[in-house]
Design an enzyme around this catalytic site. Structure first.
Site, PDB file in Angstrom:
ATOM      1  N   PHE A 183      48.447   9.257 -38.689  1.00 34.41           N
ATOM      2  CA  PHE A 183      47.438   9.308 -37.322  1.00 34.41           C
ATOM      3  C   PHE A 183      46.246  10.005 -37.442  1.00 34.41           C
ATOM      4  O   PHE A 183      45.167   9.525 -36.669  1.00 34.41           O
ATOM      5  CB  PHE A 183      48.475   9.655 -36.177  1.00 34.41           C
ATOM      6  CG  PHE A 183      49.000  11.312 -36.201  1.00 34.41           C
ATOM      7  CD1 PHE A 183      50.179  11.059 -36.741  1.00 34.41           C
ATOM      8  CD2 PHE A 183      48.152  12.158 -35.562  1.00 34.41           C
ATOM      9  CE1 PHE A 183      50.569  12.779 -36.898  1.00 34.41           C
ATOM     10  CE2 PHE A 183      48.633  13.268 -35.731  1.00 34.41           C
ATOM     11  CZ  PHE A 183      49.834  13.727 -36.348  1.00 34.41           C
ATOM     12  N   ARG A 230      49.879   8.487 -29.241  1.00 32.35           N
ATOM     13  CA  ARG A 230      51.185   9.128 -29.453  1.00 32.35           C
ATOM     14  C   ARG A 230      52.177   7.854 -29.267  1.00 32.35           C
ATOM     15  O   ARG A 230      53.000   7.830 -28.308  1.00 32.35           O
ATOM     16  CB  ARG A 230      51.684  10.090 -28.120  1.00 32.35           C
ATOM     17  CG  ARG A 230      50.593  11.450 -28.539  1.00 32.35           C
ATOM     18  CD  ARG A 230      51.156  12.557 -29.451  1.00 32.35           C
ATOM     19  NE  ARG A 230      50.532  12.404 -30.934  1.00 32.35           N
ATOM     20  CZ  ARG A 230      50.320  13.249 -31.793  1.00 32.35           C
ATOM     21  NH1 ARG A 230      50.601  14.453 -31.584  1.00 32.35           N
ATOM     22  NH2 ARG A 230      49.938  13.027 -32.969  1.00 32.35           N
ATOM     23  N   LYS A 259      47.737  26.804 -27.996  1.00 31.49           N
ATOM     24  CA  LYS A 259      48.148  26.248 -26.878  1.00 31.49           C
ATOM     25  C   LYS A 259      48.177  27.178 -25.804  1.00 31.49           C
ATOM     26  O   LYS A 259      47.383  27.600 -25.379  1.00 31.49           O
ATOM     27  CB  LYS A 259      49.445  25.246 -27.121  1.00 31.49           C
ATOM     28  CG  LYS A 259      49.147  23.757 -27.614  1.00 31.49           C
ATOM     29  CD  LYS A 259      49.134  24.205 -29.223  1.00 31.49           C
ATOM     30  CE  LYS A 259      49.241  22.852 -30.052  1.00 31.49           C
ATOM     31  NZ  LYS A 259      49.078  22.991 -31.571  1.00 31.49           N
ATOM     32  N   ASP A 266      60.554  26.216 -30.818  1.00 27.69           N
ATOM     33  CA  ASP A 266      59.025  25.770 -30.853  1.00 27.69           C
ATOM     34  C   ASP A 266      58.477  26.357 -29.461  1.00 27.69           C
ATOM     35  O   ASP A 266      58.583  25.755 -28.521  1.00 27.69           O
ATOM     36  CB  ASP A 266      58.756  24.339 -31.156  1.00 27.69           C
ATOM     37  CG  ASP A 266      57.542  23.983 -31.373  1.00 27.69           C
ATOM     38  OD1 ASP A 266      56.573  24.915 -30.985  1.00 27.69           O
ATOM     39  OD2 ASP A 266      56.991  23.008 -31.846  1.00 27.69           O
ATOM     40  N   PHE A 301      58.515  16.476 -33.600  1.00 30.80           N
ATOM     41  CA  PHE A 301      57.084  16.900 -33.529  1.00 30.80           C
ATOM     42  C   PHE A 301      56.518  16.486 -34.985  1.00 30.80           C
ATOM     43  O   PHE A 301      57.115  16.822 -35.858  1.00 30.80           O
ATOM     44  CB  PHE A 301      56.613  18.013 -32.931  1.00 30.80           C
ATOM     45  CG  PHE A 301      55.181  18.147 -32.868  1.00 30.80           C
ATOM     46  CD1 PHE A 301      54.404  17.420 -31.951  1.00 30.80           C
ATOM     47  CD2 PHE A 301      54.481  18.787 -33.831  1.00 30.80           C
ATOM     48  CE1 PHE A 301      52.924  17.229 -31.893  1.00 30.80           C
ATOM     49  CE2 PHE A 301      53.109  18.822 -33.626  1.00 30.80           C
ATOM     50  CZ  PHE A 301      52.311  18.127 -32.803  1.00 30.80           C
ATOM     51  N   THR A 302      55.359  16.111 -34.959  1.00 26.42           N
ATOM     52  CA  THR A 302      54.713  15.385 -36.146  1.00 26.42           C
ATOM     53  C   THR A 302      55.039  16.203 -37.662  1.00 26.42           C
ATOM     54  O   THR A 302      55.421  16.160 -38.192  1.00 26.42           O
ATOM     55  CB  THR A 302      53.455  15.062 -35.970  1.00 26.42           C
ATOM     56  OG1 THR A 302      52.642  15.947 -35.517  1.00 26.42           O
ATOM     57  CG2 THR A 302      53.308  13.788 -35.117  1.00 26.42           C
ATOM     58  N   TYR A 335      41.882  44.571 -44.710  1.00 28.40           N
ATOM     59  CA  TYR A 335      42.776  43.587 -45.358  1.00 28.40           C
ATOM     60  C   TYR A 335      44.250  43.932 -44.968  1.00 28.40           C
ATOM     61  O   TYR A 335      45.006  42.946 -44.787  1.00 28.40           O
ATOM     62  CB  TYR A 335      42.536  43.643 -47.113  1.00 28.40           C
ATOM     63  CG  TYR A 335      43.149  42.802 -47.681  1.00 28.40           C
ATOM     64  CD1 TYR A 335      42.865  41.402 -48.032  1.00 28.40           C
ATOM     65  CD2 TYR A 335      44.734  42.537 -47.926  1.00 28.40           C
ATOM     66  CE1 TYR A 335      43.223  40.364 -48.425  1.00 28.40           C
ATOM     67  CE2 TYR A 335      45.383  41.750 -48.835  1.00 28.40           C
ATOM     68  CZ  TYR A 335      44.667  40.377 -48.811  1.00 28.40           C
ATOM     69  OH  TYR A 335      45.201  39.364 -49.307  1.00 28.40           O
TER      70      TYR A 335
HETATM   71  N1  F0G Z   1      54.362  22.353 -32.324  1.00 28.54           N
HETATM   72  C1  F0G Z   1      54.222  21.582 -31.047  1.00 28.54           C
HETATM   73  C2  F0G Z   1      55.048  21.422 -30.190  1.00 28.54           C
HETATM   74  C3  F0G Z   1      52.853  21.115 -31.152  1.00 28.54           C
HETATM   75  O1  F0G Z   1      52.283  20.464 -30.070  1.00 28.54           O
HETATM   76  C4  F0G Z   1      52.054  21.335 -32.373  1.00 28.54           C
HETATM   77  C5  F0G Z   1      50.583  21.196 -32.447  1.00 28.54           C
HETATM   78  C6  F0G Z   1      52.519  22.010 -33.463  1.00 28.54           C
HETATM   79  C7  F0G Z   1      53.906  22.313 -33.270  1.00 28.54           C
HETATM   80  C8  F0G Z   1      51.622  22.546 -34.730  1.00 28.54           C
HETATM   81  O2  F0G Z   1      50.909  23.514 -34.462  1.00 28.54           O
HETATM   82  O3  F0G Z   1      48.563  22.601 -34.689  1.00 28.54           O
HETATM   83  O4  F0G Z   1      48.949  25.057 -34.626  1.00 28.54           O
HETATM   84  O5  F0G Z   1      49.782  23.809 -36.570  1.00 28.54           O
HETATM   85  N2  F0G Z   1      50.260  20.036 -31.716  1.00 28.54           N
HETATM   86  C9  F0G Z   1      48.596  19.793 -31.546  1.00 28.54           C
HETATM   87  C10 F0G Z   1      48.845  18.630 -30.628  1.00 28.54           C
HETATM   88  C11 F0G Z   1      48.179  19.355 -32.816  1.00 28.54           C
HETATM   89  O6  F0G Z   1      47.515  18.152 -30.399  1.00 28.54           O
HETATM   90  O7  F0G Z   1      49.752  18.361 -29.763  1.00 28.54           O
HETATM   91  P1  F0G Z   1      49.563  23.626 -35.184  1.00 28.54           P
END
Ligand code: F0G
Length: 461
Positions: free
Chosen positions: A453, A386, A262, A219, A128-129, A76
């Site tokens: 989305f 997108r 990624k 990021d 970014f979303t 843990y």
């Molecule tokens: N920043 C970027 C540039 C991303 O592309 C993503 C995720 C995140 C942050 C968030 O990271 O998913 O680990 O919480 N992108 C995915 C995509 C979902 O399909 O582009 P996460």
């Protein structure tokens, strides 16, 4: 005799384990689409043939990473794997402190809630979303300060991810540095088409923000891919290693949020990395509330080990060359038959330009969403919208945000698909392009409140 084209990006690995793919009939796919409300996020994976939805968590791990999984220390507290991860984050990214999180948005949540106060502004090189949503939930307003070229799919600017320093300075003059807790710098910029930022620009952003006492948060999700573009395109970096460039990029920033799903070649994992002890202290405290103890942050020990090893593999020159080489291969094939895509091709994906692909469909009738559904119906290839759907609604007015870019992303998981798969994908896109004039748009059937989305549903017009 004609000469063969030079194939310079062959995969630097061979395949040890395989996962069978399932092909479906056109009827099965039409049925699946209706059930999914024409949203590719709502399709079942078993109904997908080639899955280009995302490169997130869909990577193939190496035997070295799988071997590391067996060395998971599932204590843990104080797991051995945490210390290995910490060591590699320090060595390759250069930040002093590490807070592991279950994925990227876990880190975004922590840094946003610690640094942003109600009424603050957070500039960034395109939204970014999840990043923007966490900034908004913390009371901030995101401001796009990316260069104009990033919004033009046909601009060939080599660093479309760059920040426009005039836009950033204008914001600082307008709202005052005290209202800007930090600048988010994404490398590469996902929503712009996987486009890189240059070292020169990072350095300038650093200088400007330093003058005003504003932090820079990277990021770093696809920073290794960004480093590869710097090596190809920026003068003076041709001979540096990817690892050296990555380290230098991070040196212009104070902290990084990371989705390990990624660049880092794992299926789950992320982290927040920082240089400032006081913020680290607070993040280490908060992570316990939302993710897990500060030495696992919502991850199993084995996941941290796979990510630690993924860091080492991500910066290997042969790996990154083949990774981006594959994406460029698809881009070149599509361009050779006149398919409109975002240029130059990005690091993790090829983006179809739905505005030019389906000019008869108005943006409010979701051209990119429609194109993603059509591509799936045609071939079983899953892609992602997108465009206007991903851009969501304006926080104040409730109207759609209307992004200039209306794109369909063909995203390539790392080390997963072969060149033959790539050929099938380009043929599928061509088949949809051939019948593009018959295609009509869609309307909303259901819309969720956050990050619509993911779960929104549509009906054909
Ligand atoms: N920043 C970027 C540039 C991303 O592309 C993503 C995720 C995140 C942050 C968030 O990271 O998913 O680990 O919480 N992108 C995915 C995509 C979902 O399909 O582009 P996460």
């Amino acid at each position: 005799m004609t000469k063969l084209a030079k194939r310079s990006w062959a995969e630097p690995f061979k395949i040890k384990v395989v996962e069978p793919l399932r092909m479906t009939s056109r009827e099965e796919r039409e049925r699946a689409l209706v059930e999914a409300g024409y949203n590719t996020f709502l399709l079942k994976s078993k109904d997908v043939y080639i899955d280009l939805l995302t490169d997130s968590g869909t990577n193939a791990m190496s035997d070295y990473q799988w071997a590391g999984m067996m060395l998971g220390d599932e204590a843990y507290a104080g797991s051995e794997n945490f210390y290995h991860l910490e060591e590699n984050v320090q060595k390759y990214y250069g930040y002093k402190y590490l807070v592991p999180t279950h994925q990227g948005r876990g880190a975004e949540h922590l840094i946003s809630s610690i640094l942003i106060k109600d009424g603050d502004f957070v500039p960034g090189n395109m939204y970014f979303t999840t990043t923007r949503l966490h900034q908004e939930l913390a009371g901030g307003t995101f401001v796009d300060v990316i260069i104009d070229e990033a919004h033009d799919p046909q601009s060939l600017h080599p660093f479309k991810g760059n920040i426009d320093l005039n836009k950033l300075e204008a914001l600082i003059n307008k709202v005052g540095a005290k209202k800007i807790p930090y600048v988010t710098v994404a490398a590469t910029v996902n929503m712009a088409g996987g486009q890189p930022i240059s070292i020169a620009n990072l350095r300038e952003v650093r200088e400007l923000t330093k003058k005003h006492g504003i932090r820079v948060v990277l990021d770093a999700t696809r920073a290794v891919e960004n480093a590869w573009f710097i090596k190809q395109r920026e003068k003076g970096y041709e001979k540096k290693t990817i690892a050296e460039i990555l380290f230098e990029m991070c040196s212009f920033t104070d902290a990084a949020t990371m989705s390990g799903k990624k660049d880092l070649l794992v299926n789950i994992g992320g982290f927040l990395a920082l240089n400032d002890y006081d913020i680290f202290e607070e993040a280490r405290n908060l992570v316990v509330v939302y993710e897990g103890l500060h030495t696992y942050g919502g991850l199993a020990g084995r996941d941290m080990e796979a990510m630690a090893r993924g860091i080492e593999e991500a910066v290997q020159e042969e790996h990154i060359k083949a990774r981006i080489g594959q994406v460029e291969y698809v881009g070149e094939r599509l361009m050779s038959i006149g398919i409109p895509i975002v240029q130059p091709s990005g690091g993790h994906a090829i983006f179809l330009d739905a505005r030019r692909f389906l000019p008869q469909i108005k943006q409010t009738e979701f051209p990119a969403q429609t194109l993603a559904a059509e591509l799936y119906a045609e071939s079983g290839v899953r892609s992602m919208e997108r465009g206007i759907v991903s851009a969501g609604r304006n926080k104040e007015t409730g109207d759609h945000n209307y992004p200039k870019l209306e794109l369909v992303r063909l995203t390539f998981p790392r080390r997963v698909y072969t060149q033959a798969h790539c050929d099938v994908v380009t043929e599928a896109v061509e088949a949809v392009y051939d019948r593009r004039e018959e295609i009509r748009g869609m309307e909303t059937e259901y819309e969720p409140k956050y990050l619509r989305f993911f779960q929104m549903r549509f009906k054909k017009l």
